[in-house]
Design a protein around this motif. Structure first.
Motif, PDB file in Angstrom:
ATOM      1  N   ILE A  61      30.930   1.642  32.221  1.00 45.78           N
ATOM      2  CA  ILE A  61      30.770   0.487  33.115  1.00 45.78           C
ATOM      3  C   ILE A  61      29.674   0.706  34.155  1.00 45.78           C
ATOM      4  O   ILE A  61      28.861  -0.162  34.410  1.00 45.78           O
ATOM      5  CB  ILE A  61      32.093   0.161  33.840  1.00 45.78           C
ATOM      6  N   TYR A  62      29.675   1.875  34.768  1.00 49.77           N
ATOM      7  CA  TYR A  62      28.784   2.120  35.893  1.00 49.77           C
ATOM      8  C   TYR A  62      27.472   2.757  35.453  1.00 49.77           C
ATOM      9  O   TYR A  62      27.420   3.518  34.496  1.00 49.77           O
ATOM     10  CB  TYR A  62      29.464   3.031  36.922  1.00 49.77           C
ATOM     11  N   SER A  76      42.772   1.805  36.141  1.00 50.62           N
ATOM     12  CA  SER A  76      43.555   0.595  35.858  1.00 50.62           C
ATOM     13  C   SER A  76      42.676  -0.647  35.832  1.00 50.62           C
ATOM     14  O   SER A  76      43.094  -1.689  35.335  1.00 50.62           O
ATOM     15  CB  SER A  76      44.677   0.433  36.887  1.00 50.62           C
ATOM     16  N   GLY A  77      41.472  -0.553  36.331  1.00 47.86           N
ATOM     17  CA  GLY A  77      40.513  -1.659  36.244  1.00 47.86           C
ATOM     18  C   GLY A  77      39.498  -1.447  35.138  1.00 47.86           C
ATOM     19  O   GLY A  77      39.168  -2.363  34.390  1.00 47.86           O
ATOM     20  N   CYS A  78      39.008  -0.217  35.021  1.00 46.11           N
ATOM     21  CA  CYS A  78      37.952   0.083  34.041  1.00 46.11           C
ATOM     22  C   CYS A  78      38.440  -0.031  32.601  1.00 46.11           C
ATOM     23  O   CYS A  78      37.747  -0.598  31.760  1.00 46.11           O
ATOM     24  CB  CYS A  78      37.401   1.489  34.274  1.00 46.11           C
ATOM     25  N   LEU A  79      39.608   0.513  32.310  1.00 41.96           N
ATOM     26  CA  LEU A  79      40.095   0.482  30.927  1.00 41.96           C
ATOM     27  C   LEU A  79      40.295  -0.941  30.420  1.00 41.96           C
ATOM     28  O   LEU A  79      39.812  -1.268  29.334  1.00 41.96           O
ATOM     29  CB  LEU A  79      41.373   1.304  30.767  1.00 41.96           C
ATOM     30  N   PRO A  80      40.962  -1.823  31.166  1.00 37.24           N
ATOM     31  CA  PRO A  80      41.088  -3.205  30.667  1.00 37.24           C
ATOM     32  C   PRO A  80      39.740  -3.915  30.534  1.00 37.24           C
ATOM     33  O   PRO A  80      39.536  -4.663  29.578  1.00 37.24           O
ATOM     34  CB  PRO A  80      41.965  -3.894  31.710  1.00 37.24           C
ATOM     35  N   CYS A  81      38.831  -3.681  31.473  1.00 37.95           N
ATOM     36  CA  CYS A  81      37.511  -4.331  31.384  1.00 37.95           C
ATOM     37  C   CYS A  81      36.799  -3.963  30.089  1.00 37.95           C
ATOM     38  O   CYS A  81      36.266  -4.828  29.400  1.00 37.95           O
ATOM     39  CB  CYS A  81      36.643  -3.943  32.578  1.00 37.95           C
ATOM     40  N   VAL A  82      36.784  -2.696  29.771  1.00 32.97           N
ATOM     41  CA  VAL A  82      36.110  -2.240  28.554  1.00 32.97           C
ATOM     42  C   VAL A  82      36.908  -2.659  27.315  1.00 32.97           C
ATOM     43  O   VAL A  82      36.342  -3.137  26.334  1.00 32.97           O
ATOM     44  CB  VAL A  82      35.894  -0.706  28.584  1.00 32.97           C
ATOM     45  N   SER A  83      38.233  -2.514  27.381  1.00 33.12           N
ATOM     46  CA  SER A  83      39.081  -2.822  26.217  1.00 33.12           C
ATOM     47  C   SER A  83      39.050  -4.293  25.840  1.00 33.12           C
ATOM     48  O   SER A  83      38.920  -4.640  24.664  1.00 33.12           O
ATOM     49  CB  SER A  83      40.532  -2.423  26.497  1.00 33.12           C
ATOM     50  N   PHE A  86      34.337  -5.235  25.366  1.00 27.64           N
ATOM     51  CA  PHE A  86      33.580  -4.475  24.365  1.00 27.64           C
ATOM     52  C   PHE A  86      34.433  -4.058  23.164  1.00 27.64           C
ATOM     53  O   PHE A  86      34.067  -4.311  22.018  1.00 27.64           O
ATOM     54  CB  PHE A  86      32.952  -3.244  25.037  1.00 27.64           C
ATOM     55  N   ILE A  87      35.570  -3.407  23.422  1.00 25.18           N
ATOM     56  CA  ILE A  87      36.397  -2.872  22.331  1.00 25.18           C
ATOM     57  C   ILE A  87      36.956  -3.991  21.460  1.00 25.18           C
ATOM     58  O   ILE A  87      36.881  -3.929  20.227  1.00 25.18           O
ATOM     59  CB  ILE A  87      37.539  -1.985  22.875  1.00 25.18           C
TER      60      ILE A  87
END
Length: 132
Positions: A61-62, A76-83, A86-87
């Motif tokens: 992300i960064y 808890s913010g980064c994983l959902p954003c990517v999942s 993108f995923i």
């Protein structure tokens, strides 16, 4: 959080009798650059060789060269954003078929910090697979 991430990964691989090559992507929550290196080293020291399929949401992300995020953002913010961006798109478009998400977190509380104790960490494994 890197030791908790390793423990969860090791348990998952053993429980399902698979190795890291089973997954197209293995993504950790937000260990960021420092924790990611530590996680890779712990895995390597214990016989798990993570390949190019491993990445970390904080690193994804960064822009670590342009953003002063120190050790990253929030798992808890980064994983959902990517999942959920993108995923999911990679799975929907069948670019990848098997993804392991390692949701990392620290169990902060003022008492532990004031007592100069280490911060307990946790990690959950979420396996996503496209079934044809």
């Amino acid at each position: 959080m890197a030791p908790a991430c390793y423990s969860t990964l090791e348990d998952h691989l053993r429980d399902f009798n698979i190795d890291v090559s089973y997954y197209d992507y293995i993504i950790s929550g937000d260990l960021s650059e420092l924790g990611m290196k530590l996680f890779i080293n712990i895995c390597y020291a214990n016989g798990i060789k993570l390949g190019d399929q491993y990445n970390d949401c904080g690193v994804m992300i960064y822009d670590l060269d342009k953003q002063n995020v120190h050790s990253g953002g929030s798992g808890s913010g980064c994983l959902p954003c990517v999942s959920f961006s993108f995923i999911i798109n990679q799975l929907k478009n069948k670019i990848v078929k098997k993804v392991l998400l390692l949701a990392t977190g620290a169990l902060h509380n003022p008492s532990i910090l004031n007592q100069k104790e280490s911060i307990p960490s946790i990690c959950h494994a979420i396996a996503l697979e496209v079934v044809e």
